[in-house]
Design a protein around this motif. Structure first.
Motif, PDB file in Angstrom:
ATOM      1  N   ARG A  24       0.840  -1.201   0.000  1.00  0.00           N
ATOM      2  CA  ARG A  24       0.000   0.000   0.000  1.00  0.00           C
ATOM      3  C   ARG A  24       0.868   1.242   0.000  1.00  0.00           C
ATOM      4  O   ARG A  24       2.063   1.186   0.263  1.00  0.00           O
ATOM      5  CB  ARG A  24      -0.925  -0.002   1.214  1.00  0.00           C
ATOM      6  N   ARG A  25       0.252   2.365  -0.303  1.00  0.00           N
ATOM      7  CA  ARG A  25       0.918   3.663  -0.228  1.00  0.00           C
ATOM      8  C   ARG A  25       0.642   4.244   1.154  1.00  0.00           C
ATOM      9  O   ARG A  25      -0.520   4.343   1.577  1.00  0.00           O
ATOM     10  CB  ARG A  25       0.357   4.599  -1.307  1.00  0.00           C
ATOM     11  N   PRO A  26       1.692   4.589   1.919  1.00  0.00           N
ATOM     12  CA  PRO A  26       1.474   5.134   3.265  1.00  0.00           C
ATOM     13  C   PRO A  26       0.542   6.351   3.245  1.00  0.00           C
ATOM     14  O   PRO A  26       0.660   7.216   2.390  1.00  0.00           O
ATOM     15  CB  PRO A  26       2.883   5.538   3.712  1.00  0.00           C
ATOM     16  N   GLY A  27      -0.389   6.343   4.176  1.00  0.00           N
ATOM     17  CA  GLY A  27      -1.324   7.450   4.298  1.00  0.00           C
ATOM     18  C   GLY A  27      -2.527   7.348   3.375  1.00  0.00           C
ATOM     19  O   GLY A  27      -3.414   8.197   3.429  1.00  0.00           O
ATOM     20  N   ALA A  28      -2.578   6.308   2.530  1.00  0.00           N
ATOM     21  CA  ALA A  28      -3.704   6.170   1.595  1.00  0.00           C
ATOM     22  C   ALA A  28      -4.990   5.867   2.365  1.00  0.00           C
ATOM     23  O   ALA A  28      -4.965   5.143   3.358  1.00  0.00           O
ATOM     24  CB  ALA A  28      -3.421   5.059   0.594  1.00  0.00           C
ATOM     25  N   PRO A  29      -6.128   6.404   1.901  1.00  0.00           N
ATOM     26  CA  PRO A  29      -7.420   6.127   2.552  1.00  0.00           C
ATOM     27  C   PRO A  29      -7.983   4.782   2.071  1.00  0.00           C
ATOM     28  O   PRO A  29      -8.917   4.723   1.288  1.00  0.00           O
ATOM     29  CB  PRO A  29      -8.290   7.306   2.095  1.00  0.00           C
ATOM     30  N   ASP A  30      -7.377   3.688   2.552  1.00  0.00           N
ATOM     31  CA  ASP A  30      -7.712   2.357   2.039  1.00  0.00           C
ATOM     32  C   ASP A  30      -8.229   1.393   3.103  1.00  0.00           C
ATOM     33  O   ASP A  30      -8.244   0.186   2.902  1.00  0.00           O
ATOM     34  CB  ASP A  30      -6.489   1.759   1.344  1.00  0.00           C
ATOM     35  N   GLY A  31      -8.620   1.898   4.266  1.00  0.00           N
ATOM     36  CA  GLY A  31      -9.133   1.045   5.328  1.00  0.00           C
ATOM     37  C   GLY A  31      -8.052   0.514   6.264  1.00  0.00           C
ATOM     38  O   GLY A  31      -8.360  -0.193   7.229  1.00  0.00           O
ATOM     39  N   PHE A  32      -6.795   0.863   6.013  1.00  0.00           N
ATOM     40  CA  PHE A  32      -5.685   0.402   6.837  1.00  0.00           C
ATOM     41  C   PHE A  32      -5.854   0.855   8.291  1.00  0.00           C
ATOM     42  O   PHE A  32      -5.655   0.064   9.216  1.00  0.00           O
ATOM     43  CB  PHE A  32      -4.366   0.925   6.251  1.00  0.00           C
ATOM     44  N   ASP A  33      -6.213   2.098   8.499  1.00  0.00           N
ATOM     45  CA  ASP A  33      -6.391   2.607   9.869  1.00  0.00           C
ATOM     46  C   ASP A  33      -7.481   1.847  10.604  1.00  0.00           C
ATOM     47  O   ASP A  33      -7.360   1.585  11.808  1.00  0.00           O
ATOM     48  CB  ASP A  33      -6.693   4.096   9.866  1.00  0.00           C
ATOM     49  N   ASP A  34      -8.540   1.460   9.895  1.00  0.00           N
ATOM     50  CA  ASP A  34      -9.601   0.681  10.524  1.00  0.00           C
ATOM     51  C   ASP A  34      -9.081  -0.696  10.940  1.00  0.00           C
ATOM     52  O   ASP A  34      -9.439  -1.209  11.996  1.00  0.00           O
ATOM     53  CB  ASP A  34     -10.793   0.525   9.582  1.00  0.00           C
ATOM     54  N   ARG A  35      -8.243  -1.291  10.084  1.00  0.00           N
ATOM     55  CA  ARG A  35      -7.654  -2.586  10.430  1.00  0.00           C
ATOM     56  C   ARG A  35      -6.769  -2.455  11.666  1.00  0.00           C
ATOM     57  O   ARG A  35      -6.791  -3.310  12.547  1.00  0.00           O
ATOM     58  CB  ARG A  35      -6.841  -3.127   9.255  1.00  0.00           C
ATOM     59  N   LEU A  36      -5.982  -1.375  11.739  1.00  0.00           N
ATOM     60  CA  LEU A  36      -5.151  -1.152  12.922  1.00  0.00           C
ATOM     61  C   LEU A  36      -6.013  -0.918  14.160  1.00  0.00           C
ATOM     62  O   LEU A  36      -5.740  -1.466  15.226  1.00  0.00           O
ATOM     63  CB  LEU A  36      -4.240   0.060  12.720  1.00  0.00           C
ATOM     64  N   ALA A  37      -7.037  -0.103  14.020  1.00  0.00           N
ATOM     65  CA  ALA A  37      -7.905   0.224  15.149  1.00  0.00           C
ATOM     66  C   ALA A  37      -8.534  -1.028  15.747  1.00  0.00           C
ATOM     67  O   ALA A  37      -8.794  -1.082  16.952  1.00  0.00           O
ATOM     68  CB  ALA A  37      -8.982   1.216  14.721  1.00  0.00           C
ATOM     69  N   ALA A  38      -8.737  -2.060  14.933  1.00  0.00           N
ATOM     70  CA  ALA A  38      -9.328  -3.302  15.421  1.00  0.00           C
ATOM     71  C   ALA A  38      -8.444  -3.982  16.465  1.00  0.00           C
ATOM     72  O   ALA A  38      -8.931  -4.756  17.281  1.00  0.00           O
ATOM     73  CB  ALA A  38      -9.589  -4.250  14.258  1.00  0.00           C
TER      74      ALA A  38
END
Length: 144
Positions: free
Chosen positions: A117-131
């Motif tokens: 992925r591209r760092p900072g991309a709005p791709d749901g990564f933060d939601d996965r981390l938040a889990a």
């Protein structure tokens, strides 16, 4: 984007995820950076048989996921030996299996960065981390 103050659910989740991996590997020390690009360093106590004179580390970043690295001969740089390559946030047990195979003198993973992925991309990564934050959210399934 991971909240830069380090107090957001994604930042807490990253810390919890890394702590879970570090605990399973009995890593004596670890460090994480939550700013974009997020990354981490976990020191490993044992040395690899094929590099007996070099310290070993497990690295993680939000672009390429996990990698095993050794110190360069000068001790100033890290040389990546292999990337896990399954997912940017694989299950901690998958990371442990990757490390164990490296110590068994196997050649797991892949030699080139996977570029998930591209760092900072709005791709749901933060939601996965938040889990992983323990805020009552169910852990997500791994993405390939």
């Amino acid at each position: 984007m991971i909240e830069r103050d380090g107090l957001g659910a994604a930042a807490r989740g990253l810390r919890q995820y890394l702590l879970a991996v570090a605990a399973k590997l009995d890593a004596p020390a670890w460090f994480c950076e939550v700013d974009v690009p997020a990354g981490a360093y976990l020191a490993l106590e044992r040395r690899l048989g094929r590099f007996p004179d070099h310290e070993v580390a497990l690295l993680w970043d939000e672009r390429d996921g996990w990698a095993v690295a050794v110190e360069s001969p000068s001790g100033e740089d890290l040389v990546v030996l292999a990337y896990l390559g399954e997912d940017v946030l694989p299950a901690p047990d998958a990371v442990v299996a990757f490390v164990r195979e490296c110590y068994a003198d196997g050649y797991p993973g892949q030699p080139d960065p996977p570029g998930f992925r591209r760092p900072g991309a709005p791709d749901g990564f933060d939601d996965r981390l938040a889990a992983f934050s323990g805020d009552g959210v169910r852990l997500p399934e791994a993405h390939s």
